[in-house]
Design a protein around this motif. Structure first.
Motif, short mmCIF file in Angstrom:
data_model
loop_
_atom_site.label_atom_id
_atom_site.label_comp_id
_atom_site.label_asym_id
_atom_site.label_seq_id
_atom_site.Cartn_x
_atom_site.Cartn_y
_atom_site.Cartn_z
N VAL A 217 85.29 -80.00 -70.93
CA VAL A 217 84.97 -80.43 -72.30
C VAL A 217 86.13 -81.15 -72.97
N ALA A 218 87.31 -80.57 -72.93
CA ALA A 218 88.44 -81.14 -73.66
C ALA A 218 88.76 -82.55 -73.21
N ILE A 219 88.71 -82.79 -71.90
CA ILE A 219 89.02 -84.12 -71.37
C ILE A 219 87.99 -85.14 -71.85
N ALA A 220 86.71 -84.78 -71.80
CA ALA A 220 85.67 -85.71 -72.25
C ALA A 220 85.78 -85.97 -73.74
N ASN A 221 86.01 -84.94 -74.52
CA ASN A 221 86.13 -85.12 -75.97
C ASN A 221 87.25 -86.08 -76.32
N ALA A 222 88.38 -85.95 -75.64
CA ALA A 222 89.52 -86.82 -75.92
C ALA A 222 89.25 -88.25 -75.46
#
Length: 282
Positions: A217-222
């Motif tokens: 999630v964190a990678i996609a959000n960024a």
């Protein structure tokens, strides 16, 4: 917030039969959830999964967009899934393996909810423009695993075998104002590979990425959010263009580059996306 203009940076698949996963998703910093009645649910659990999902959706999921993926109408579960999803507290219904507008018509006849389509076959790629033009369609999801199977293609980090299909669907989505979300990255422990694929999808024009694990999630959000440098440039472009307009000029110059109307329009869209992302966190 309008379903087509809200952020879709991270779109996580959740099996509709897994109560623990359904509950955990309420606390994840994701923009949208695909509640899956199709591939992630075994045939023996499909009927019960409808009731499990309906109960889960009766309780809030915050600002997350709630999309229910049903089984296709060519299966014994598809029509019953569609009728059940039509009365669930969800935002849209996702139909797998869409290849014709008639498939969307069949779903539209059973629900008033917005429709989304899985784009995962060669025939679907070739019909992307007609599918995206369907009056009830709000979003498209790339099903790259199924597409790879249909193409009999090999995995490549640059996704060369996928590029024609991805490009056709991006063009169709943008032509008709439809949200488009990239396919999954299967190696959920490979952060570097996921990052590269997210950047590629964002550069192509994808609105976000479908995910198979919360660790992604964190990678996609960024990757799919405007960066601070992009936001700063957008603001400076708008300010410079407005000052130029006051002086009767049709263009401005920022960082040695020409800024015209089209750049300002892009800048305003970027700032609106950043504001929409911030609103999700409130």
């Amino acid at each position: 917030m309008d379903l087509r203009t809200r952020p879709y940076r991270s779109v996580l698949y959740i099996p509709a039969s897994k109560e623990r996963a359904l509950e955990k998703a309420r606390a994840l910093p994701i923009d949208a959830i695909i509640f899956d009645l199709e591939d992630a649910v075994s045939p023996s659990e499909k009927t019960a999964a409808r009731d499990t999902l309906a109960e889960a959706l009766s309780r809030p999921y915050g600002n997350r967009t709630r999309i229910v993926r049903i089984n296709g109408f060519d299966t014994e579960w598809g029509e019953a899934d569609a009728r059940a999803a039509a009365v669930m507290d969800c935002d849209a219904i996702l139909l797998p393996k869409v290849e014709t507008t008639e498939q969307l018509d069949a779903l539209a006849a059973l629900t008033d909810k917005p429709l989304w389509s899985m784009m995962e076959t060669p025939a679907g790629m070739l019909a992307a423009n007609q599918i995206a033009a369907h009056p009830r369609l709000a979003g498209m999801v790339m099903g790259t695993n199924d597409l790879a199977k249909e193409l009999n293609s090999r995995f490549r980090a640059d996704r060369l075998p996928m590029l024609t299909g991805l490009g056709l669907c991006v063009l169709a989505a943008k032509a008709h104002g439809v949200t488009i979300v990239d396919g999954v990255y299967n190696a959920f422990k490979d952060d570097e590979g996921l990052q590269a694929e997210c950047v590629q999808g964002r550069d192509m024009g994808m609105d976000g990425k479908t995910l198979i694990h919360p660790a992604q999630v964190a990678i996609a959000n960024a990757a799919f959010a405007p960066g601070s440098d992009e936001i700063d440039l957008a603001r400076r472009q708008i300010d410079a263009f407005e000052e130029a307009a006051k002086a009767g000029q049709g263009v401005a110059v920022v960082d040695g580059k020409i800024v015209e109307n089209l750049h300002v329009e892009t800048a305003r869209k970027m700032l609106a996306k950043a504001e929409a992302i911030a609103a999700l966190a409130e």
